[in-house]
Design a protein around this motif. Structure first.
Motif, PDB file in Angstrom:
ATOM      1  N   VAL A 166       0.858  -1.184   0.000  1.00 43.46           N
ATOM      2  CA  VAL A 166       0.000   0.000   0.000  1.00 43.46           C
ATOM      3  C   VAL A 166       0.898   1.240   0.000  1.00 43.46           C
ATOM      4  O   VAL A 166       1.677   1.448   0.937  1.00 43.46           O
ATOM      5  N   GLU A 167       0.808   2.050  -1.039  1.00 42.04           N
ATOM      6  CA  GLU A 167       1.628   3.259  -1.103  1.00 42.04           C
ATOM      7  C   GLU A 167       1.088   4.308  -0.142  1.00 42.04           C
ATOM      8  O   GLU A 167      -0.114   4.592  -0.128  1.00 42.04           O
ATOM      9  N   LEU A 168       1.988   4.889   0.648  1.00 45.38           N
ATOM     10  CA  LEU A 168       1.593   5.920   1.602  1.00 45.38           C
ATOM     11  C   LEU A 168       1.874   7.317   1.047  1.00 45.38           C
ATOM     12  O   LEU A 168       0.964   8.108   0.836  1.00 45.38           O
ATOM     13  N   ALA A 169       3.141   7.647   0.811  1.00 42.00           N
ATOM     14  CA  ALA A 169       3.481   8.981   0.306  1.00 42.00           C
ATOM     15  C   ALA A 169       4.939   9.019  -0.105  1.00 42.00           C
ATOM     16  O   ALA A 169       5.737   8.157   0.284  1.00 42.00           O
ATOM     17  N   SER A 170       5.282  10.057  -0.870  1.00 39.52           N
ATOM     18  CA  SER A 170       6.670  10.323  -1.277  1.00 39.52           C
ATOM     19  C   SER A 170       7.082  11.677  -0.735  1.00 39.52           C
ATOM     20  O   SER A 170       6.284  12.617  -0.728  1.00 39.52           O
ATOM     21  N   ASN A 171       8.366  11.768  -0.305  1.00 33.96           N
ATOM     22  CA  ASN A 171       8.837  13.066   0.148  1.00 33.96           C
ATOM     23  C   ASN A 171      10.336  13.020   0.408  1.00 33.96           C
ATOM     24  O   ASN A 171      11.001  12.020   0.126  1.00 33.96           O
ATOM     25  N   THR A 172      10.855  14.134   0.967  1.00 34.03           N
ATOM     26  CA  THR A 172      12.277  14.276   1.221  1.00 34.03           C
ATOM     27  C   THR A 172      12.526  14.568   2.697  1.00 34.03           C
ATOM     28  O   THR A 172      11.642  15.086   3.398  1.00 34.03           O
ATOM     29  N   ASN A 173      13.733  14.248   3.145  1.00 31.02           N
ATOM     30  CA  ASN A 173      14.113  14.603   4.516  1.00 31.02           C
ATOM     31  C   ASN A 173      13.926  16.094   4.782  1.00 31.02           C
ATOM     32  O   ASN A 173      13.434  16.505   5.833  1.00 31.02           O
ATOM     33  N   ALA A 174      14.325  16.912   3.801  1.00 33.74           N
ATOM     34  CA  ALA A 174      14.291  18.365   3.997  1.00 33.74           C
ATOM     35  C   ALA A 174      12.869  18.871   4.217  1.00 33.74           C
ATOM     36  O   ALA A 174      12.604  19.672   5.122  1.00 33.74           O
ATOM     37  N   GLN A 175      11.934  18.386   3.404  1.00 32.98           N
ATOM     38  CA  GLN A 175      10.552  18.840   3.551  1.00 32.98           C
ATOM     39  C   GLN A 175       9.947  18.335   4.862  1.00 32.98           C
ATOM     40  O   GLN A 175       9.268  19.081   5.573  1.00 32.98           O
ATOM     41  N   ILE A 176      10.200  17.069   5.183  1.00 27.85           N
ATOM     42  CA  ILE A 176       9.627  16.500   6.406  1.00 27.85           C
ATOM     43  C   ILE A 176      10.158  17.239   7.632  1.00 27.85           C
ATOM     44  O   ILE A 176       9.421  17.479   8.597  1.00 27.85           O
ATOM     45  N   GLU A 177      11.421  17.648   7.593  1.00 30.55           N
ATOM     46  CA  GLU A 177      11.971  18.355   8.750  1.00 30.55           C
ATOM     47  C   GLU A 177      11.312  19.722   8.944  1.00 30.55           C
ATOM     48  O   GLU A 177      11.201  20.201  10.076  1.00 30.55           O
ATOM     49  N   THR A 178      10.846  20.330   7.889  1.00 27.38           N
ATOM     50  CA  THR A 178      10.129  21.601   8.073  1.00 27.38           C
ATOM     51  C   THR A 178       8.830  21.376   8.843  1.00 27.38           C
ATOM     52  O   THR A 178       8.415  22.244   9.630  1.00 27.38           O
ATOM     53  N   TRP A 179       8.191  20.227   8.637  1.00 23.99           N
ATOM     54  CA  TRP A 179       6.981  19.910   9.408  1.00 23.99           C
ATOM     55  C   TRP A 179       7.348  19.602  10.862  1.00 23.99           C
ATOM     56  O   TRP A 179       6.678  20.029  11.796  1.00 23.99           O
ATOM     57  N   ILE A 180       8.438  18.856  11.047  1.00 24.30           N
ATOM     58  CA  ILE A 180       8.873  18.503  12.402  1.00 24.30           C
ATOM     59  C   ILE A 180       9.174  19.764  13.211  1.00 24.30           C
ATOM     60  O   ILE A 180       8.807  19.865  14.389  1.00 24.30           O
ATOM     61  N   ALA A 181       9.820  20.721  12.585  1.00 24.26           N
ATOM     62  CA  ALA A 181      10.238  21.936  13.287  1.00 24.26           C
ATOM     63  C   ALA A 181       9.054  22.721  13.849  1.00 24.26           C
ATOM     64  O   ALA A 181       9.207  23.478  14.820  1.00 24.26           O
ATOM     65  N   GLN A 182       7.874  22.538  13.283  1.00 22.04           N
ATOM     66  CA  GLN A 182       6.694  23.265  13.758  1.00 22.04           C
ATOM     67  C   GLN A 182       6.287  22.839  15.172  1.00 22.04           C
ATOM     68  O   GLN A 182       5.507  23.539  15.827  1.00 22.04           O
ATOM     69  N   TYR A 183       6.823  21.708  15.642  1.00 24.72           N
ATOM     70  CA  TYR A 183       6.481  21.214  16.977  1.00 24.72           C
ATOM     71  C   TYR A 183       7.617  21.439  17.985  1.00 24.72           C
ATOM     72  O   TYR A 183       7.518  21.009  19.130  1.00 24.72           O
ATOM     73  N   ASP A 184       8.678  22.115  17.565  1.00 28.23           N
ATOM     74  CA  ASP A 184       9.831  22.312  18.448  1.00 28.23           C
ATOM     75  C   ASP A 184       9.496  23.154  19.671  1.00 28.23           C
ATOM     76  O   ASP A 184      10.104  22.975  20.732  1.00 28.23           O
ATOM     77  N   ASP A 185       8.559  24.076  19.538  1.00 28.11           N
ATOM     78  CA  ASP A 185       8.276  24.991  20.640  1.00 28.11           C
ATOM     79  C   ASP A 185       7.158  24.508  21.558  1.00 28.11           C
ATOM     80  O   ASP A 185       6.786  25.211  22.504  1.00 28.11           O
ATOM     81  N   VAL A 186       6.604  23.326  21.289  1.00 25.38           N
ATOM     82  CA  VAL A 186       5.553  22.786  22.155  1.00 25.38           C
ATOM     83  C   VAL A 186       6.165  22.345  23.476  1.00 25.38           C
ATOM     84  O   VAL A 186       7.189  21.659  23.508  1.00 25.38           O
ATOM     85  N   THR A 187       5.548  22.751  24.598  1.00 24.92           N
ATOM     86  CA  THR A 187       6.016  22.353  25.930  1.00 24.92           C
ATOM     87  C   THR A 187       4.821  21.909  26.768  1.00 24.92           C
ATOM     88  O   THR A 187       3.674  21.877  26.300  1.00 24.92           O
ATOM     89  N   SER A 188       5.083  21.602  28.030  1.00 26.94           N
ATOM     90  CA  SER A 188       4.013  21.203  28.935  1.00 26.94           C
ATOM     91  C   SER A 188       2.983  22.314  29.118  1.00 26.94           C
ATOM     92  O   SER A 188       1.819  22.038  29.436  1.00 26.94           O
ATOM     93  N   ALA A 189       3.383  23.560  28.922  1.00 31.85           N
ATOM     94  CA  ALA A 189       2.452  24.686  29.076  1.00 31.85           C
ATOM     95  C   ALA A 189       1.342  24.647  28.039  1.00 31.85           C
ATOM     96  O   ALA A 189       0.277  25.263  28.230  1.00 31.85           O
ATOM     97  N   ASP A 190       1.563  23.921  26.930  1.00 36.11           N
ATOM     98  CA  ASP A 190       0.558  23.854  25.867  1.00 36.11           C
ATOM     99  C   ASP A 190      -0.448  22.722  26.069  1.00 36.11           C
ATOM    100  O   ASP A 190      -1.401  22.604  25.288  1.00 36.11           O
ATOM    101  N   TYR A 191      -0.247  21.920  27.096  1.00 39.85           N
ATOM    102  CA  TYR A 191      -1.116  20.746  27.280  1.00 39.85           C
ATOM    103  C   TYR A 191      -2.515  21.172  27.707  1.00 39.85           C
ATOM    104  O   TYR A 191      -2.689  22.003  28.606  1.00 39.85           O
ATOM    105  N   VAL A 192      -3.530  20.557  27.055  1.00 37.77           N
ATOM    106  CA  VAL A 192      -4.931  20.749  27.416  1.00 37.77           C
ATOM    107  C   VAL A 192      -5.547  19.363  27.595  1.00 37.77           C
ATOM    108  O   VAL A 192      -5.452  18.518  26.694  1.00 37.77           O
ATOM    109  N   GLU A 193      -6.146  19.108  28.748  1.00 37.28           N
ATOM    110  CA  GLU A 193      -6.742  17.804  29.041  1.00 37.28           C
ATOM    111  C   GLU A 193      -7.765  17.432  27.960  1.00 37.28           C
ATOM    112  O   GLU A 193      -8.617  18.224  27.575  1.00 37.28           O
TER     113      GLU A 193
END
Length: 634
Positions: free
Chosen positions: A412-439
């Motif tokens: 089953v094909e999922l998706a195609s992409n590059t390390n560089a593009q995926i890391e831009t998505w990963i970086a969007q979560y770098d600033d998440v901390t415990s202060a952002d948690y909502v039950e």
């Protein structure tokens, strides 16, 4: 059930051909059969047929065929070695020169016996090699080593082997001070914080070994250290003429540039000579905040996460930076480069194997409800760009016993992409901390986000619809395929039902020879080769009577080994059982639950050049076993 495997007895049959105007010549005598259990002798030539009547000669009887090599009797399993009490067998690695490395992971810290060869005890993580034997030229008449006697502390607390001598190369905390003035500060397996430079953990869990040669009898041994945070050591070594090894340099690989690694498990060495280390444990692939702890929930910080916080201080760990295959590039330099391949997907990696085309990569997910993944790189020897797939299995109709039930595979094909593009998505979560948690919510990707991607929605769901605040209402992209790969594969239709999908392995040269027809091994041409798969537990999602995998629980936690057929495009087409553990005895406890003379929760597997396989246990036994299995016995 124990089965006695007999050698096929070759017999010579002389065929009598019709004589011209005469009766047929008499049949030639049969060639002698090859004896069981050893190399069969060639059958003798059939004798000449007698003269036909009316004066014409009958033709000669046909030569007797050569007796087939005998194979090990019984189950086909040979106990190569047992490891000390409390330990599992990890890090199986066989070099092209026939050197077999393996580790002793987390032995009992109460072990006190000293072995005579190393003059050391096995009370901590140990890296070693079976010296003085060439596993690429190993006879088939090896006799199993003994099961350690219950009254012998020495046998139970040391390595007992059928061939070779287990040589210790290094143990947790070893500084190798004898090498130079500096040695290895802090010791083997010790991990330090990025900012603090303080010791975070002294690792007792050596796992994968991968040898990168630097000469005929020298090279670099890379070893994973499986914990939070994870690590990898490198020992520069050389081998003497008597088969023993000497360590010349020691270092821990610097993973700071990728913000560390998590639980470096099993691995492999790529065909182009770079170690591939696997991150396990850290992924919550259920992606369900209603039943699983949230990564950033302030009141639910595990000791492992606390180790990461200390390692990264003052940063808060971003979970999407962990759970990948990392490649150690330029492995022989003073400062090897480390690249995490986000393209291969994020999940609990046991290990990855690269096929001889240098593009196709198979990866196993060691989890309950795991997936077998495939990645095809856009270019050979470059894993930074390509396409990710998940395996969809179809179980053999009318069968459910693990010893005989196989599965056909679709991808089953999922998706195609590059390390560089995926890391831009990963970086969007770098600033998440415990202060952002909502039950009741998640700061990361949710099942609703994955489902919206599967359904082809134009935008991500809002927070009110169960989406993540990072992506809520934004245009859809393919991030879920690479950051929440197990859920993406499952909802796309791949089979997410493996339980403890462990080590996978090929013999590169056998596969290359089988696919291309090249005489790579300088032996009889291999016409068919396989990828082998270790399964520690055949229970839970594999035996629950639901979904694609509906096996019986007869074998249960004893586990087994499968093999996967490889077609001419290096595509896996079918999985079938090779050898299973004994019947699981749920009425018993401890080591008795699985037969000591059968497999007990296999972990690592390695394919030898002659087609036999080596299997390392992580099981119930008092002393886990390194097995050798001969598929010809089946």
């Amino acid at each position: 059930m124990n089965r006695v495997a007999y050698s096929l007895l070759a017999s010579a049959v002389a065929l009598a051909l019709t004589a011209c105007n005469g009766d047929d010549g008499a049949t030639g005598a049969a060639g002698a059969a090859g004896p069981a259990g050893e190399q069969g002798d060639a059958g003798i030539n059939g004798t000449n047929g007698s003269d036909g009547q009316n004066g014409a000669n009958g033709q000669n009887g046909v030569d007797g065929t050569t007796g087939k090599s005998g194979v090990n009797g019984g189950s086909g399993l040979i106990r190569i070695a047992t490891v000390p009490a409390g330990a599992e067998v990890t890090g199986l690695h066989l070099t092209r020169q026939g050197d077999l490395f393996f580790n002793i992971q987390h032995p009992n810290d109460a072990n006190t016996e000293v072995d005579s060869f190393n003059q050391k005890t096995y009370h901590t993580g140990t890296v070693g090699v079976l010296s003085g034997v060439n596993f690429n030229d190993l006879p088939r008449n090896i006799v199993s080593s003994a099961v350690p006697h219950s009254d012998s502390a020495l046998e139970q607390q040391t390595v007992v082997s059928a061939v070779g001598q287990y040589q210790i190369l290094g143990q947790t905390g070893d500084t190798f001070a004898q090498l130079n003035e500096q040695g290895l500060p802090g010791g083997l397996g010790v991990i330090y914080g990025i900012s603090s430079k303080q010791e975070i953990i002294k690792n007792n869990m050596p796992d994968f070994n991968g040898f990168v040669p630097a000469g005929e009898n020298s090279g670099y041994l890379f070893t994973n250290w499986e914990d939070y945070p994870g690590g990898m050591s490198r020992l520069k070594m050389s081998k003497a003429t008597n088969g023993t090894w000497s360590v010349e340099e020691a270092m821990m690989v610097d993973f700071d540039s990728v913000k560390g690694t998590a639980a470096n498990c099993f691995g492999s060495v790529s065909p182009w000579g770079t170690p591939l280390t696997s991150e396990e444990w850290i992924v919550d692939s259920k992606v369900d905040t209603t039943t699983n702890p949230a990564w950033n929930k302030p009141t639910d910080v595990s000791s492992r996460l606390e180790n990461f916080r200390q390692f990264l201080a003052p940063e808060f760990p971003n979970p999407y930076r962990y759970g990948y295959i990392a490649e150690v590039q330029n492995p022989a330099t003073d400062t090897p480069d480390v690249v995490k391949h986000f393209t291969i997907g994020r999940y609990e990696h046991e290990n990855s194997v690269v096929m001889p085309d240098r593009r196709t990569v198979y990866s196993s997910q060691d989890d309950t409800g795991g997936v077998l993944f495939k990645f095809i790189a856009d270019q050979p020897e470059d894993l930074s760009s390509g396409t990710l797939y998940g395996a969809k299995l179809t179980q053999d109709a009318g069968l459910n016993d693990p010893a005989v039930t196989g599965f056909d595979i679709e991808w089953v094909e999922l998706a195609s992409n590059t390390n560089a593009q995926i890391e831009t998505w990963i970086a969007q979560y770098d600033d998440v901390t415990s202060a952002d948690y909502v039950e009741g919510q998640t700061s990361y990707l949710s099942v609703a986000d994955v489902q919206a991607w599967v359904d082809g929605k134009a935008t991500y769901p809002t927070v009110a619809e169960g989406g993540s605040p990072i992506t809520a209402g934004k245009p859809m992209d393919d991030r879920v395929a690479f950051l929440e790969s197990r859920q993406a594969a499952r909802l796309k239709g791949a089979t997410a039902e493996w339980r403890k999908l462990e080590g996978i392995s090929i013999n590169h040269d056998r596969v290359l020879e089988a696919i291309t027809g090249q005489d790579v091994i300088a032996d009889e041409i291999v016409e068919k080769a396989y990828m082998y798969i270790g399964i520690a537990d055949l229970d839970s999602t594999m035996t629950d009577g639901e979904g694609d995998m509906q096996l019986s629980a007869r074998v249960k936690d004893c586990g087994g080994v499968y093999r996967a057929s490889i077609d001419s495009n290096y595509n896996l087409t079918r999985i079938e059982p090779v050898v299973m553990g004994g019947t699981y005895r749920s009425s018993l406890t401890g080591a008795e639950r699985c037969d000591v003379n059968q497999l007990s929760q296999p972990d690592n597997v390695i394919v030898m050049r002659d087609g036999r396989i080596l299997i390392g246990e992580d099981g119930f036994q008092e002393n886990n076993t390194l097995w050798m299995y001969d598929p010809q016995s089946k």
